[in-house]
Design a protein around this motif. Structure first.
Motif, short mmCIF file in Angstrom:
data_model
loop_
_atom_site.label_atom_id
_atom_site.label_comp_id
_atom_site.label_asym_id
_atom_site.label_seq_id
_atom_site.Cartn_x
_atom_site.Cartn_y
_atom_site.Cartn_z
N UNK A 38 0.83 -1.20 0.00
CA UNK A 38 0.00 0.00 0.00
C UNK A 38 0.87 1.26 0.00
N UNK A 39 1.93 1.24 0.80
CA UNK A 39 2.84 2.39 0.85
C UNK A 39 3.48 2.66 -0.51
N UNK A 40 3.88 1.59 -1.18
CA UNK A 40 4.48 1.72 -2.50
C UNK A 40 3.45 2.23 -3.50
N UNK A 41 2.22 1.72 -3.41
CA UNK A 41 1.15 2.14 -4.32
C UNK A 41 0.89 3.63 -4.19
N UNK A 42 0.81 4.13 -2.97
CA UNK A 42 0.55 5.56 -2.76
C UNK A 42 1.67 6.41 -3.36
N UNK A 43 2.91 6.00 -3.11
CA UNK A 43 4.04 6.74 -3.66
C UNK A 43 4.06 6.70 -5.18
N UNK A 44 3.79 5.54 -5.74
CA UNK A 44 3.80 5.39 -7.20
C UNK A 44 2.73 6.25 -7.86
N UNK A 45 1.54 6.27 -7.26
CA UNK A 45 0.44 7.04 -7.86
C UNK A 45 0.79 8.52 -7.94
N UNK A 46 1.38 9.06 -6.86
CA UNK A 46 1.75 10.48 -6.86
C UNK A 46 2.87 10.75 -7.86
N UNK A 48 3.55 9.00 -10.58
CA UNK A 48 3.00 8.88 -11.93
C UNK A 48 2.28 10.16 -12.33
N UNK A 49 1.48 10.71 -11.40
CA UNK A 49 0.73 11.92 -11.70
C UNK A 49 1.64 13.11 -11.99
N UNK A 50 2.66 13.27 -11.16
CA UNK A 50 3.51 14.46 -11.30
C UNK A 50 4.66 14.29 -12.27
N UNK A 51 5.31 13.12 -12.23
CA UNK A 51 6.51 12.92 -13.05
C UNK A 51 6.17 12.48 -14.47
N UNK A 52 5.28 11.50 -14.60
CA UNK A 52 4.97 10.96 -15.92
C UNK A 52 3.85 11.72 -16.63
N UNK A 53 2.77 12.02 -15.90
CA UNK A 53 1.62 12.67 -16.53
C UNK A 53 1.66 14.18 -16.42
N UNK A 54 2.47 14.70 -15.52
CA UNK A 54 2.58 16.14 -15.37
C UNK A 54 1.31 16.81 -14.89
N UNK A 55 0.48 16.07 -14.18
CA UNK A 55 -0.76 16.64 -13.67
C UNK A 55 -0.54 17.23 -12.28
N UNK A 56 -1.57 17.89 -11.76
CA UNK A 56 -1.46 18.50 -10.44
C UNK A 56 -2.47 17.88 -9.48
N UNK A 57 -2.63 16.56 -9.59
CA UNK A 57 -3.55 15.81 -8.72
C UNK A 57 -4.97 16.33 -8.83
N UNK A 59 -8.98 16.04 -10.51
CA UNK A 59 -10.01 15.02 -10.33
C UNK A 59 -9.82 13.84 -11.28
N UNK A 60 -9.07 14.04 -12.37
CA UNK A 60 -8.85 12.95 -13.31
C UNK A 60 -7.50 12.26 -13.10
N UNK A 61 -6.83 12.58 -12.01
CA UNK A 61 -5.51 12.02 -11.75
C UNK A 61 -5.61 10.57 -11.28
N UNK A 62 -4.49 9.87 -11.34
CA UNK A 62 -4.42 8.49 -10.86
C UNK A 62 -4.72 8.44 -9.37
N UNK A 63 -4.17 9.40 -8.62
CA UNK A 63 -4.35 9.43 -7.17
C UNK A 63 -5.82 9.58 -6.79
N UNK A 64 -6.52 10.52 -7.43
CA UNK A 64 -7.94 10.73 -7.12
C UNK A 64 -8.77 9.51 -7.54
N UNK A 65 -8.41 8.91 -8.65
CA UNK A 65 -9.13 7.72 -9.10
C UNK A 65 -8.97 6.57 -8.12
N UNK A 66 -7.76 6.38 -7.63
CA UNK A 66 -7.52 5.33 -6.64
C UNK A 66 -8.28 5.59 -5.34
N UNK A 67 -8.40 6.85 -4.96
CA UNK A 67 -9.16 7.18 -3.76
C UNK A 67 -10.61 6.73 -3.91
N UNK A 68 -11.19 6.99 -5.07
CA UNK A 68 -12.57 6.57 -5.32
C UNK A 68 -12.70 5.05 -5.32
#
Length: 218
Positions: A38-46, A48-57, A59-68
């Protein structure tokens, strides 16, 4: 005095690893590995959003999707419990409704496309239905809730909910981060911290819900 045979038997028992001990160690290791995952998953999602996708978390981010997804898993676990174990139905529906309302609140961005603040109406509807179901059980609902709370996994769930609604909200206050960074305030830093903690809490809640469902189902 103990005979040599008895002494040898006791010595043999001391030097043998019992099946119960193996199961306890196995379950402890599995729990530790799950938390690590779980710890690795949380770190990876953030990342991926910032480094790979360049998003700012957003509503369509990986992190927000995982929260849902985690909230959906938690709500569905208790809903299934209410169907599979009718003697837990009233309390289980109440808990399921609570997480369903949290999920609806997290979807406010999408519902605001219909009308600003429209998430309130489905949230109130779910709350009313869950409370009505709990009310039908009368005092028995309290007994059902007490039985569910006896599950050891519910302690982790309750702790995670408290961290979510108290710690993460206070920790993620914009005024606090503005005071820390002063003129160097960057909103993305606040968002990373807040959303990361929220996803961690949601993941622990989902894990606890699944394990509680599995235990009570047996």
């Amino acid at each position: 005095m103990k005979t040599d045979t008895v002494k040898q038997a006791e010595s043999a028992q001391i030097n043998v690893i019992t099946e119960e001990s193996k199961q306890v160690i196995y379950k402890s290791l599995l729990s530790a590995l799950t938390i690590i995952a779980i710890s690795i998953l949380v770190n990876l999602s953030i990342r991926v959003d910032y480094v790979l996708l360049g998003s700012s978390l957003g509503e369509t981010s990986v992190t927000e999707t995982l929260q849902l997804i985690m909230l959906a898993v938690a709500s569905w676990s208790f809903f299934l419990l209410s169907k599979q174990k009718p003697h837990f139905a009233h309390a289980a529906i109440l808990i399921s409704g609570f997480f369903a309302v949290l999920m609806i609140r997290e979807m406010d961005y999408w519902m605001d496309m219909i009308h600003h603040g429209s998430w309130v109406f489905p949230a109130l509807a779910v709350t009313a239905l869950a409370c009505a179901k709990a009310y039908q059980g009368g005092k028995g609902t309290v007994n059902e809730m007490a039985t569910i709370l006896q599950s050891p996994y519910m302690k982790l769930l309750i702790g995670s909910v408290i961290l979510l609604v108290v710690f993460s909200r206070l920790y993620g206050m914009g005024s606090f981060w503005q005071h820390v960074m002063n003129e160097h305030y960057v909103r993305d830093v606040k968002n990373i911290s807040e959303e990361g903690i929220e996803l961690l809490c949601y993941s622990l809640i989902a894990l606890s819900a699944v394990r509680t469902h599995r235990e009570l189902k047996r």
